[in-house]
Design a protein around this motif. Structure first.
Motif, mmCIF file in Angstrom:
data_model
loop_
_atom_site.group_PDB
_atom_site.id
_atom_site.type_symbol
_atom_site.label_atom_id
_atom_site.label_comp_id
_atom_site.label_asym_id
_atom_site.label_seq_id
_atom_site.Cartn_x
_atom_site.Cartn_y
_atom_site.Cartn_z
ATOM 1 N N SER A 124 0.847 -1.188 0.000
ATOM 2 C CA SER A 124 0.000 0.000 0.000
ATOM 3 C C SER A 124 0.889 1.247 0.000
ATOM 4 O O SER A 124 2.013 1.208 0.500
ATOM 5 C CB SER A 124 -0.911 0.016 1.228
ATOM 6 O OG SER A 124 -1.949 0.951 1.026
ATOM 7 N N ASP A 125 0.363 2.327 -0.587
ATOM 8 C CA ASP A 125 1.163 3.546 -0.750
ATOM 9 C C ASP A 125 1.336 4.295 0.567
ATOM 10 O O ASP A 125 0.523 4.138 1.485
ATOM 11 C CB ASP A 125 0.498 4.459 -1.789
ATOM 12 C CG ASP A 125 0.308 3.751 -3.124
ATOM 13 O OD1 ASP A 125 1.195 2.966 -3.497
ATOM 14 O OD2 ASP A 125 -0.730 3.986 -3.781
ATOM 15 N N ILE A 126 2.384 5.128 0.631
ATOM 16 C CA ILE A 126 2.669 5.812 1.910
ATOM 17 C C ILE A 126 2.902 7.318 1.786
ATOM 18 O O ILE A 126 3.109 7.988 2.786
ATOM 19 C CB ILE A 126 3.904 5.182 2.610
ATOM 20 C CG1 ILE A 126 5.149 5.226 1.717
ATOM 21 C CG2 ILE A 126 3.609 3.750 3.054
ATOM 22 C CD1 ILE A 126 6.448 4.855 2.441
ATOM 23 N N GLY A 152 -3.376 14.466 1.923
ATOM 24 C CA GLY A 152 -4.522 14.876 1.128
ATOM 25 C C GLY A 152 -4.931 13.862 0.067
ATOM 26 O O GLY A 152 -5.420 14.231 -1.002
ATOM 27 N N GLU A 153 -4.705 12.591 0.353
ATOM 28 C CA GLU A 153 -5.287 11.500 -0.431
ATOM 29 C C GLU A 153 -5.678 10.362 0.508
ATOM 30 O O GLU A 153 -6.663 9.684 0.265
ATOM 31 C CB GLU A 153 -4.313 10.985 -1.500
ATOM 32 C CG GLU A 153 -4.761 9.646 -2.069
ATOM 33 C CD GLU A 153 -4.551 9.462 -3.539
ATOM 34 O OE1 GLU A 153 -4.334 10.465 -4.246
ATOM 35 O OE2 GLU A 153 -4.604 8.314 -3.993
ATOM 36 N N GLY A 154 -4.892 10.201 1.560
ATOM 37 C CA GLY A 154 -5.222 9.148 2.528
ATOM 38 C C GLY A 154 -4.260 7.983 2.513
ATOM 39 O O GLY A 154 -4.560 6.906 3.028
ATOM 40 N N HIS A 155 -3.063 8.192 1.942
ATOM 41 C CA HIS A 155 -2.058 7.126 1.912
ATOM 42 C C HIS A 155 -1.470 6.813 3.294
ATOM 43 O O HIS A 155 -0.596 5.963 3.393
ATOM 44 C CB HIS A 155 -0.914 7.498 0.958
ATOM 45 C CG HIS A 155 -1.278 7.387 -0.489
ATOM 46 N ND1 HIS A 155 -0.394 7.671 -1.497
ATOM 47 C CD2 HIS A 155 -2.413 6.994 -1.099
ATOM 48 C CE1 HIS A 155 -0.980 7.484 -2.677
ATOM 49 N NE2 HIS A 155 -2.206 7.079 -2.455
ATOM 50 N N ASN A 156 -1.939 7.508 4.309
ATOM 51 C CA ASN A 156 -1.460 7.206 5.671
ATOM 52 C C ASN A 156 -2.130 5.958 6.260
ATOM 53 O O ASN A 156 -1.769 5.523 7.342
ATOM 54 C CB ASN A 156 -1.728 8.393 6.604
ATOM 55 C CG ASN A 156 -3.208 8.731 6.695
ATOM 56 O OD1 ASN A 156 -3.853 8.971 5.680
ATOM 57 N ND2 ASN A 156 -3.763 8.735 7.892
ATOM 58 N N ALA A 189 6.383 7.014 -3.095
ATOM 59 C CA ALA A 189 6.213 8.024 -4.152
ATOM 60 C C ALA A 189 5.172 7.620 -5.191
ATOM 61 O O ALA A 189 5.369 7.795 -6.382
ATOM 62 C CB ALA A 189 7.554 8.309 -4.838
ATOM 63 N N GLU A 190 4.017 7.123 -4.725
ATOM 64 C CA GLU A 190 2.959 6.747 -5.691
ATOM 65 C C GLU A 190 2.430 7.967 -6.409
ATOM 66 O O GLU A 190 2.050 7.891 -7.565
ATOM 67 C CB GLU A 190 1.817 6.005 -4.991
ATOM 68 C CG GLU A 190 0.790 5.425 -5.961
ATOM 69 C CD GLU A 190 -0.229 6.433 -6.478
ATOM 70 O OE1 GLU A 190 -0.679 6.276 -7.629
ATOM 71 O OE2 GLU A 190 -0.568 7.379 -5.763
ATOM 72 N N GLU A 191 2.381 9.115 -5.704
ATOM 73 C CA GLU A 191 1.854 10.322 -6.353
ATOM 74 C C GLU A 191 2.745 10.743 -7.526
ATOM 75 O O GLU A 191 2.335 11.539 -8.375
ATOM 76 C CB GLU A 191 1.724 11.469 -5.344
ATOM 77 C CG GLU A 191 0.778 11.162 -4.181
ATOM 78 C CD GLU A 191 -0.650 10.842 -4.616
ATOM 79 O OE1 GLU A 191 -0.971 11.052 -5.798
ATOM 80 O OE2 GLU A 191 -1.427 10.367 -3.771
ATOM 81 N N LEU A 192 3.947 10.217 -7.557
ATOM 82 C CA LEU A 192 4.859 10.478 -8.673
ATOM 83 C C LEU A 192 4.955 9.243 -9.567
ATOM 84 O O LEU A 192 5.789 9.205 -10.463
ATOM 85 C CB LEU A 192 6.251 10.829 -8.132
ATOM 86 C CG LEU A 192 6.277 11.996 -7.140
ATOM 87 C CD1 LEU A 192 7.599 12.062 -6.398
ATOM 88 C CD2 LEU A 192 6.024 13.304 -7.884
ATOM 89 N N THR A 214 -3.733 -2.588 -1.466
ATOM 90 C CA THR A 214 -4.914 -1.953 -0.881
ATOM 91 C C THR A 214 -4.785 -0.439 -0.960
ATOM 92 O O THR A 214 -3.678 0.094 -0.914
ATOM 93 C CB THR A 214 -5.141 -2.457 0.574
ATOM 94 O OG1 THR A 214 -6.429 -2.037 1.006
ATOM 95 C CG2 THR A 214 -4.098 -1.933 1.540
ATOM 96 N N HIS A 215 -5.919 0.225 -1.176
ATOM 97 C CA HIS A 215 -5.926 1.680 -1.362
ATOM 98 C C HIS A 215 -7.156 2.273 -0.708
ATOM 99 O O HIS A 215 -8.238 1.704 -0.767
ATOM 100 C CB HIS A 215 -5.903 2.021 -2.855
ATOM 101 C CG HIS A 215 -5.550 3.457 -3.113
ATOM 102 N ND1 HIS A 215 -6.468 4.481 -2.999
ATOM 103 C CD2 HIS A 215 -4.386 4.032 -3.461
ATOM 104 C CE1 HIS A 215 -5.859 5.632 -3.275
ATOM 105 N NE2 HIS A 215 -4.593 5.398 -3.552
ATOM 106 N N VAL A 216 -6.977 3.423 -0.084
ATOM 107 C CA VAL A 216 -8.090 4.119 0.558
ATOM 108 C C VAL A 216 -9.191 4.413 -0.465
ATOM 109 O O VAL A 216 -8.923 4.728 -1.617
ATOM 110 C CB VAL A 216 -7.589 5.424 1.233
ATOM 111 C CG1 VAL A 216 -6.921 6.354 0.228
ATOM 112 C CG2 VAL A 216 -8.704 6.150 1.975
HETATM 113 ZN ZN LIG Z 1 -3.381 6.859 -4.135
#
Ligand SMILES: [Zn+2]
Length: 545
Positions: A124-126, A152-156, A189-192, A214-216
């Motif tokens: 999952s992304d961070i 501001g996406e929920g990758h936490n 760095a999923e946003e990139l 898994t993703h929010v």
């Molecule tokens: Zn995402």
């Protein structure tokens, strides 16, 4: 003509089987195919799944702490230093062996527990979003640190889903002597879309049987087949000119900024004549230093998105030509381009999606409190969207998106993994419907009971699916049958990153250096507080009077 050509390319790519099976969402109208013939749960499996649900519930404070901790770090892609260190500590404490800095990416890691087959990789992304710092539980714009990044996406939240499920399975596997290996890895760095193609290049998924990503999301859901959205390539164009006094001798200057502007103008005209499913956007990373110096360097950073791999390559080639044209017009030099990220369009595995979907139906949606719904509606009101509150009904198992009607959208470099090993993305309900995405509003719920309950629901599904994969070899077999004989029968993975491209690990370094010290004050301290809301002294929900 263009439409015809695109349709043809997509038909070749998707294969007749998938088009025939098109359904769900944008597939529109077609009847869902009968489910695959997968074995039902035996009494032992049912019992273990019930136990997994109970154990995940018992760990809900642990899951909540992970969500709040990573929220408070708010780190951008490639600079997830605190986040990565924290996760590695949690995993080591729970008996995982951790290989750090994998694929040449300092904040990436691969954590492993167990032995032998099957090998299941949970990811999952961070990373966070620039300028999205926001107090959680407050239903209007109120940054923790003005201008700073945030979640501001929920990758936490996604790592808590996977780690909670893995810890529960670990004790079940030990007691029941169930063979198998669990891996945990972060989407850095999923946003990139910056890392997953490099994970594949480094061979990190070579021995993996199934990847559970898994993703929010806003509901508990899963899909199979061609996903919605696009693949993309992220490219930086650097131009080199010659400086001169902008008033004293402008005729002696060659403006690299002119090249950037002309490239953008060229692209914006060409846009009209590109397939409708394409998306593209850019930011100018270097526009010169000051007005009285003709800019000797300038650079522009583009994302080129399309619904197929050949489609991405096609628009990328057009952009390269436009960049060369801009250099010709300005007597500047186009330096070698740099790929900063890439993502294949996503394709998810049918067998794994079907067992996951069965587990989703067992778990169902969280019970939202009045406070949760009040908060959600207040956020929606603030944004001027329908005040529907939180999702209270499950959707349906998502099927392949019909490529002919796919109008594009976002990307995720999980696409690269999905073309190398059977993969699904489990979406869990930790955020509020109707938000813009990549925005401070998307951070508001992400360290509140909404996020926490969504994570617990997701962890239950993930734990149950692990039971399926560990105890039903037929599911793994069926997932590879689908992968080999349907998904990749005609489409072969070729990375978008070129041999010369390397992970862009320096990105976001300056932004984090600017804000990190101010953000540090708000790092969650679970030794003193139960939740980040408590630590920040925020009454939940805080809504406009
Ligand atoms: Zn995402």
């Amino acid at each position: 003509m263009r439409v015809l050509r695109l349709t043809l390319a997509l038909s070749l790519l998707a294969g007749p089987a998938l088009i025939a099976q098109g359904r769900g969402g944008r597939g529109g109208g077609a009847e869902p195919p009968p489910p695959l013939n997968l074995p039902p749960d035996t009494p032992r499996i049912t019992q273990l799944k019930d136990e997994a649900i109970r154990e995940v519930d018992k760990l809900k404070d642990f899951s909540q702490q992970m969500v709040d901790q990573i929220f408070s770090y708010g780190e951008l892609g490639f600079q997830e230093v605190e986040t990565s260190r924290y996760l590695i500590n949690v995993l080591k404490k729970h008996g995982f062996r951790v290989e750090e800095g994998v694929a040449g990416i300092p904040t990436a890691f691969m954590a492993t527990w167990g032995n032998g087959k099957p090998v299941i990789a949970l990811g999952s992304d961070i990373d966070g979003i620039p300028q999205s710092s926001q107090k959680p539980g407050v239903a209007y714009r109120d940054p923790l640190v003005d201008g700073a990044p945030g979640h501001g996406e929920g990758h936490n939240s996604g790592q808590a889903v996977n780690i909670t499920a893995a810890i529960v399975l670990k004790s079940i596997m030990e007691r029941e002597k169930i063979p198998g290996t669990i891996r945990i890895w972060p989407g850095v760095a999923e946003e990139l879309v910056g890392t997953k193609a490099y994970f594949i290049r480094a061979g990190l998924f070579k021995d993996v049987d199934v990847a559970l990503f898994t993703h929010v999301g806003r509901n508990l859901s899963v899909s199979w087949g061609d996903g919605s959205g696009t693949g993309l390539v992220s490219v930086q164009y650097n131009f080199k000119g010659e400086s001169a006094h902008a008033a004293g001798g402008p005729w002696r200057g060659k403006s690299a900024l002119d090249a950037v502007e002309l490239m953008n103008i060229g692209w914006n005209f060409r846009r009209e004549h590109l397939p409708l499913s394409h998306r593209s956007h850019y930011v100018i990373k270097d526009g010169g230093d000051q007005p009285n110096v003709v800019p000797p360097t300038a650079s522009v950073w583009y994302y080129f998105r399309q619904v197929t791999y050949p489609g991405v390559k096609e628009i990328w080639a057009i952009a390269d030509k436009i960049a060369q044209g801009a250099a010709l017009m300005t007597d500047t030099t186009l330096l070698p381009t740099r790929v900063l990220g890439s993502a294949w369009p996503r394709h998810f595995n049918r067998a794994v999606a079907e067992v996951t979907w069965a587990n989703i139906q067992r778990v169902g949606l969280p019970e939202w409190s009045e406070a949760d719904q009040t908060f959600a509606r207040a956020v929606q009101k603030e944004l001027g969207v329908n005040e529907t509150g939180l999702t209270t009904r499950l959707g349906q198992l998502g099927g392949p998106v019909n490529p002919e009607t796919n109008t594009g959208g976002g990307s995720d470099d999980i696409g690269d993994i999905s073309w190398n090993v059977p993969t699904i993305t489990l979406s869990y309900p930790s955020n509020i419907p109707g938000l813009p995405g990549h925005n401070w509003a998307d951070a508001m719920a992400m360290a509140t009971p909404i996020a926490h309950k969504g994570v617990t629901a997701g962890a239950k599904v993930q734990a149950m699916t692990l039971v399926d994969l560990l105890l039903k070899p037929e599911v793994i077999q069926a997932s590879w049958d689908y992968f080999r004989n349907i998904q990749t029968r005609t489409v072969k993975y070729e990375p978008l990153i070129r041999t010369q491209d390397q992970p862009a690990i320096e990105l976001n370094r300056e932004i984090m250096a600017k804000y990190r010290e101010q953000m540090r004050k708000y790092y969650f301290d679970p030794t003193k507080y139960k939740s980040l809301l408590e630590q920040l002294g925020i009454q939940y929900p805080t809504v406009r009077k």
